[in-house]
Motif scaffolding. Structure first.
Motif, PDB file in Angstrom:
ATOM      1  N   UNK A 164       0.882  -1.164   0.000  1.00 21.52           N
ATOM      2  CA  UNK A 164       0.000   0.000   0.000  1.00 21.52           C
ATOM      3  C   UNK A 164       0.922   1.216   0.000  1.00 21.52           C
ATOM      4  N   UNK A 165       0.787   2.085  -0.980  1.00 16.29           N
ATOM      5  CA  UNK A 165       1.688   3.236  -1.099  1.00 16.29           C
ATOM      6  C   UNK A 165       0.898   4.542  -1.222  1.00 16.29           C
ATOM      7  N   UNK A 166       1.608   5.644  -0.995  1.00 13.55           N
ATOM      8  CA  UNK A 166       1.011   6.965  -1.169  1.00 13.55           C
ATOM      9  C   UNK A 166      -0.010   7.345  -0.116  1.00 13.55           C
ATOM     10  N   UNK A 167       0.186   6.910   1.116  1.00 13.78           N
ATOM     11  CA  UNK A 167      -0.782   7.154   2.179  1.00 13.78           C
ATOM     12  C   UNK A 167      -0.410   8.427   2.944  1.00 13.78           C
ATOM     13  N   UNK A 168      -1.410   9.260   3.207  1.00 11.45           N
ATOM     14  CA  UNK A 168      -1.218  10.455   4.026  1.00 11.45           C
ATOM     15  C   UNK A 168      -1.989  10.260   5.323  1.00 11.45           C
ATOM     16  N   UNK A 169      -1.517  10.941   6.383  1.00 10.43           N
ATOM     17  CA  UNK A 169      -2.103  10.775   7.701  1.00 10.43           C
ATOM     18  C   UNK A 169      -2.541  12.098   8.302  1.00 10.43           C
ATOM     19  N   UNK A 170      -3.495  11.973   9.208  1.00  9.03           N
ATOM     20  CA  UNK A 170      -3.957  13.094  10.014  1.00  9.03           C
ATOM     21  C   UNK A 170      -3.716  12.721  11.464  1.00  9.03           C
ATOM     22  N   UNK A 171      -3.172  13.654  12.236  1.00  5.20           N
ATOM     23  CA  UNK A 171      -2.863  13.393  13.638  1.00  5.20           C
ATOM     24  C   UNK A 171      -4.108  13.476  14.504  1.00  5.20           C
ATOM     25  N   UNK A 172      -4.196  12.537  15.443  1.00 13.10           N
ATOM     26  CA  UNK A 172      -5.270  12.545  16.430  1.00 13.10           C
ATOM     27  C   UNK A 172      -4.653  12.158  17.772  1.00 13.10           C
ATOM     28  N   UNK A 173      -4.159  13.135  18.505  1.00 17.08           N
ATOM     29  CA  UNK A 173      -3.405  12.860  19.727  1.00 17.08           C
ATOM     30  C   UNK A 173      -2.073  12.244  19.373  1.00 17.08           C
ATOM     31  N   UNK A 174      -1.755  11.094  19.958  1.00 21.41           N
ATOM     32  CA  UNK A 174      -0.508  10.390  19.636  1.00 21.41           C
ATOM     33  C   UNK A 174      -0.726   9.280  18.627  1.00 21.41           C
ATOM     34  N   UNK A 175      -1.888   9.275  17.986  1.00 20.37           N
ATOM     35  CA  UNK A 175      -2.218   8.292  16.968  1.00 20.37           C
ATOM     36  C   UNK A 175      -2.402   9.015  15.647  1.00 20.37           C
ATOM     37  N   UNK A 176      -2.013   8.358  14.574  1.00 18.54           N
ATOM     38  CA  UNK A 176      -2.225   8.914  13.239  1.00 18.54           C
ATOM     39  C   UNK A 176      -3.243   8.045  12.510  1.00 18.54           C
ATOM     40  N   UNK A 179      -7.655   9.955   2.764  1.00 19.05           N
ATOM     41  CA  UNK A 179      -7.537   9.898   1.312  1.00 19.05           C
ATOM     42  C   UNK A 179      -8.388   8.795   0.731  1.00 19.05           C
ATOM     43  N   UNK A 180      -8.600   8.860  -0.537  1.00 19.58           N
ATOM     44  CA  UNK A 180      -9.438   7.895  -1.236  1.00 19.58           C
ATOM     45  C   UNK A 180      -8.754   6.544  -1.318  1.00 19.58           C
ATOM     46  N   UNK A 181      -9.457   5.504  -0.917  1.00 21.73           N
ATOM     47  CA  UNK A 181      -8.966   4.137  -1.072  1.00 21.73           C
ATOM     48  C   UNK A 181      -7.995   3.659  -0.022  1.00 21.73           C
ATOM     49  N   UNK A 182      -7.621   4.494   0.956  1.00 24.50           N
ATOM     50  CA  UNK A 182      -6.659   4.059   1.976  1.00 24.50           C
ATOM     51  C   UNK A 182      -7.144   4.338   3.393  1.00 24.50           C
ATOM     52  N   UNK A 183      -8.397   4.727   3.548  1.00 23.65           N
ATOM     53  CA  UNK A 183      -8.935   4.973   4.885  1.00 23.65           C
ATOM     54  C   UNK A 183      -9.006   3.649   5.625  1.00 23.65           C
ATOM     55  N   UNK A 184      -8.564   3.647   6.861  1.00 26.21           N
ATOM     56  CA  UNK A 184      -8.617   2.426   7.660  1.00 26.21           C
ATOM     57  C   UNK A 184      -7.273   2.015   8.223  1.00 26.21           C
ATOM     58  N   UNK A 185      -6.304   2.924   8.239  1.00 25.47           N
ATOM     59  CA  UNK A 185      -4.993   2.628   8.822  1.00 25.47           C
ATOM     60  C   UNK A 185      -4.809   3.534  10.031  1.00 25.47           C
ATOM     61  N   UNK A 186      -4.526   2.942  11.184  1.00 28.01           N
ATOM     62  CA  UNK A 186      -4.164   3.719  12.365  1.00 28.01           C
ATOM     63  C   UNK A 186      -2.817   3.218  12.863  1.00 28.01           C
ATOM     64  N   UNK A 238      -9.984  -1.508   2.329  1.00 31.04           N
ATOM     65  CA  UNK A 238     -10.636  -2.232   1.245  1.00 31.04           C
ATOM     66  C   UNK A 238     -10.886  -1.261   0.102  1.00 31.04           C
ATOM     67  N   UNK A 239     -10.360  -1.606  -1.071  1.00 29.02           N
ATOM     68  CA  UNK A 239     -10.575  -0.791  -2.267  1.00 29.02           C
ATOM     69  C   UNK A 239     -10.577  -1.712  -3.485  1.00 29.02           C
ATOM     70  N   UNK A 240     -10.525  -1.151  -4.671  1.00 25.32           N
ATOM     71  CA  UNK A 240     -10.586  -1.967  -5.889  1.00 25.32           C
ATOM     72  C   UNK A 240      -9.379  -2.882  -6.059  1.00 25.32           C
ATOM     73  N   UNK A 241      -8.303  -2.617  -5.324  1.00 24.29           N
ATOM     74  CA  UNK A 241      -7.099  -3.445  -5.419  1.00 24.29           C
ATOM     75  C   UNK A 241      -7.102  -4.614  -4.442  1.00 24.29           C
ATOM     76  N   UNK A 242      -8.107  -4.678  -3.551  1.00 21.54           N
ATOM     77  CA  UNK A 242      -8.186  -5.782  -2.606  1.00 21.54           C
ATOM     78  C   UNK A 242      -8.542  -5.309  -1.218  1.00 21.54           C
ATOM     79  N   UNK A 243      -8.411  -6.236  -0.262  1.00 23.89           N
ATOM     80  CA  UNK A 243      -8.694  -5.946   1.139  1.00 23.89           C
ATOM     81  C   UNK A 243      -7.476  -6.374   1.968  1.00 23.89           C
ATOM     82  N   UNK A 244      -6.952  -5.448   2.748  1.00 25.47           N
ATOM     83  CA  UNK A 244      -5.808  -5.693   3.612  1.00 25.47           C
ATOM     84  C   UNK A 244      -6.238  -5.573   5.059  1.00 25.47           C
ATOM     85  N   UNK A 245      -5.717  -6.435   5.922  1.00 25.26           N
ATOM     86  CA  UNK A 245      -5.867  -6.268   7.356  1.00 25.26           C
ATOM     87  C   UNK A 245      -4.526  -6.524   8.005  1.00 25.26           C
ATOM     88  N   UNK A 246      -4.297  -5.844   9.123  1.00 26.75           N
ATOM     89  CA  UNK A 246      -3.083  -6.072   9.901  1.00 26.75           C
ATOM     90  C   UNK A 246      -3.357  -5.673  11.338  1.00 26.75           C
TER      91      UNK A 246
END
Length: 123
Positions: free
Chosen positions: A77-89, A93-100, A111-119
């Motif tokens: 997964x590449x090209x991800x931007x983050x927004x700060x929320x306390x000490x968590x980011x 952005x489109x197609x990459x929401x769901x990473x903390x 989950x987007x058109x390229x598949x579904x990732x979990x970690x």
């Protein structure tokens, strides 16, 4: 001259104390989550299903975007931007929401058109 040396010595001590305090910087103020996380990872798209309880995700940063490189033949997964929320980011952005991510934990649920990732990983 003695006064000048005394002032210079005090400045040197003050700089030393200030630079040692930088080590206590709040992790939210730096790129603290660049590195490798280990834990449970998965990917699915169509007939492709990859699951691992011993997975790894390597996080890198170029400019203001982050990339997540998985082991286990999972696409990156590449090209991800983050927004700060306390000490968590939180990813934005489109197609990459769901990473903390914070200093110790990485959670992915993308989950987007390229598949579904979990970690669910720690370091």
């Amino acid at each position: 001259m003695k006064k000048t040396i005394q002032i210079f010595s005090m400045l040197l001590i003050a700089l030393t104390v200030m630079s040692s305090c930088k080590k206590d910087t709040d992790p939210a103020d730096r790129d603290f989550f660049v590195g490798t996380y280990r834990g449970t990872v998965s990917y699915s798209k169509g007939d492709t299903q990859i699951n691992s309880t011993d997975g790894k995700v390597t996080v890198t940063k170029v400019s203001d975007t982050y990339s997540f490189f998985f082991g286990n033949n999972i696409p990156d997964i590449t090209g991800v931007k983050f927004q700060e929320s306390g000490n968590t980011y939180i990813s934005v952005g489109t197609g990459v929401v769901g990473i903390t991510i914070d200093a110790n934990n990485l959670k992915i649920g993308v989950s987007n058109t390229n598949g579904t990732w979990t970690a669910n990983c720690t370091r």
